[in-house]
Design an enzyme around this catalytic site. Structure first.
Site, PDB file in Angstrom:
ATOM      1  N   VAL A   1     -25.655 -34.267  29.864  1.00  0.00           N
ATOM      2  CA  VAL A   1     -26.590 -34.558  30.749  1.00  0.00           C
ATOM      3  C   VAL A   1     -25.998 -33.633  32.307  1.00  0.00           C
ATOM      4  O   VAL A   1     -26.888 -33.718  33.279  1.00  0.00           O
ATOM      5  CB  VAL A   1     -26.873 -35.923  31.576  1.00  0.00           C
ATOM      6  CG1 VAL A   1     -27.525 -36.758  30.158  1.00  0.00           C
ATOM      7  CG2 VAL A   1     -25.719 -36.635  31.784  1.00  0.00           C
TER       8      VAL A   1
ATOM      9  N   TYR B   1     -29.016 -36.013  21.170  1.00  0.00           N
ATOM     10  CA  TYR B   1     -29.637 -36.919  21.721  1.00  0.00           C
ATOM     11  C   TYR B   1     -30.792 -37.372  20.812  1.00  0.00           C
ATOM     12  O   TYR B   1     -30.780 -36.890  19.637  1.00  0.00           O
ATOM     13  CB  TYR B   1     -30.076 -37.192  23.179  1.00  0.00           C
ATOM     14  CG  TYR B   1     -29.025 -36.810  24.195  1.00  0.00           C
ATOM     15  CD1 TYR B   1     -27.885 -37.487  24.055  1.00  0.00           C
ATOM     16  CD2 TYR B   1     -29.104 -35.633  25.024  1.00  0.00           C
ATOM     17  CE1 TYR B   1     -26.941 -37.303  24.795  1.00  0.00           C
ATOM     18  CE2 TYR B   1     -28.212 -35.516  25.849  1.00  0.00           C
ATOM     19  CZ  TYR B   1     -26.722 -36.256  25.790  1.00  0.00           C
ATOM     20  OH  TYR B   1     -26.137 -35.824  26.824  1.00  0.00           O
TER      21      TYR B   1
END
Length: 305
Positions: A259, A241
């Protein structure tokens, strides 16, 4: 090198921070995952496997799946065609940024942000009669585990709250960067993110990237050496990210996070290492997992630098 002892040392050292992160509570099914879980596995190219903690417990791999769909999309479309639709630069923004996608006229910055991954799904969908099964078979073969499957509850949970992802898909469609129906692309995207794997599966599934495109399980050249190099470079610059700089600085390995709390990293020509701890930091990467990988490269003295 005694990787088993190193993993046990790491497990002990990261215990104080395992519960300090925050689970991905915006996905209801992931919000229910216990915060105190930690697993880690190392698979070497010479066939040795080492693990510690909850390394054999299954969890939702989420964005880690994008590395697999990138390989598939490359196989189907070729590098030149893919690069017309997806960039290869770090985003510097959250993985679900609408602003960046609009600013750059519907061309996602890289394949690992959500919009970029949807373009990969669109390519697979255009080249496969059953894209979901194509993705599943690919991941099973790469992991050498035919029991891997999707978690339908996680996929449904993501779909029920996936309004921003729906917006991204519609943005892509409005700019002509999706060939297929938006709902079909979203359904496949949510399914791929719901893939349920453990640290051992994940470490094994990335072996072709550590082995220059060659599968250690089948002996087949799945992608070229050049393609493996390019995917590894994308993981180094875009795989975690908007925290890629910090991850490269601390860990020094190409890696892909999700995640769900998983991170896979690799040392080309040597090994793959996977870690899972569901508590995330502010960038959406596993807090304890990142520290564990930093300790791994420090204790082994091995990185790509």
């Amino acid at each position: 090198m005694d990787y088993q002892q190193i993993l046990e040392e790491i497990h002990t050292e990261v215990k104080p921070v395992i519960t300090q992160g925050k689970v991905a509570d915006y996905i209801p099914k992931l919000a229910a995952v216990p915060l105190n879980k930690f697993g880690m596995a190392v698979q070497t190219l010479d066939g040795k496997l080492f693990s510690v903690g909850d390394a054999d417990e299954y969890f939702s791999i989420q964005s880690i799946s994008k590395a697999h769909t990138l390989i598939l999309a490359l196989q189907f479309a070729g590098e030149n065609n893919l690069l017309k639709r997806v960039g290869r630069e770090p985003s510097g923004n959250p993985f679900n940024s609408l602003v960046q996608l609009e600013y750059e006229n519907g061309i996602p910055r890289n394949p690992f942000i959500n919009a970029g991954a949807m373009v990969l799904v669109d390519i697979i969908l255009s080249h496969s009669k059953d894209a979901v099964q194509t993705i599943l078979k690919f991941v099973r073969d790469r992991s050498n585990n035919q029991n891997i499957d999707f978690d339908k509850e996680v996929a449904a949970s993501e779909k029920s709250t996936g309004f921003r992802n729906a917006a991204l898909a519609n943005f892509l469609k409005s700019y002509g960067n999706l060939e297929n129906d938006v709902e079909d692309v979203l359904d496949i995207y949510f399914s791929q993110c719901s893939l349920s794997m453990n640290c051992i599966d994940l470490a094994r599934s990335f072996m072709i990237l550590a082995n220059h495109g060659l599968s250690p399980w089948s002996g087949k050249q799945i992608i070229s050496k050049s393609q493996a190099k390019r995917i590894n470079s994308l993981m180094l610059t875009c795989g975690t990210y908007d925290a890629v700089g910090d991850f490269a600085y601390r860990v020094g390995l190409p890696g892909k996070s999700g995640v769900g709390g998983g991170i896979v990293a690799l040392i080309p020509g040597r090994l793959c290492v996977a870690v899972w701890s569901p508590g995330l930091n502010s960038s959406g990467n596993s807090l304890a997992g990142t520290q564990a990988l930093e300790l791994f490269t420090t204790k082994t003295g091995k990185s790509i630098f």
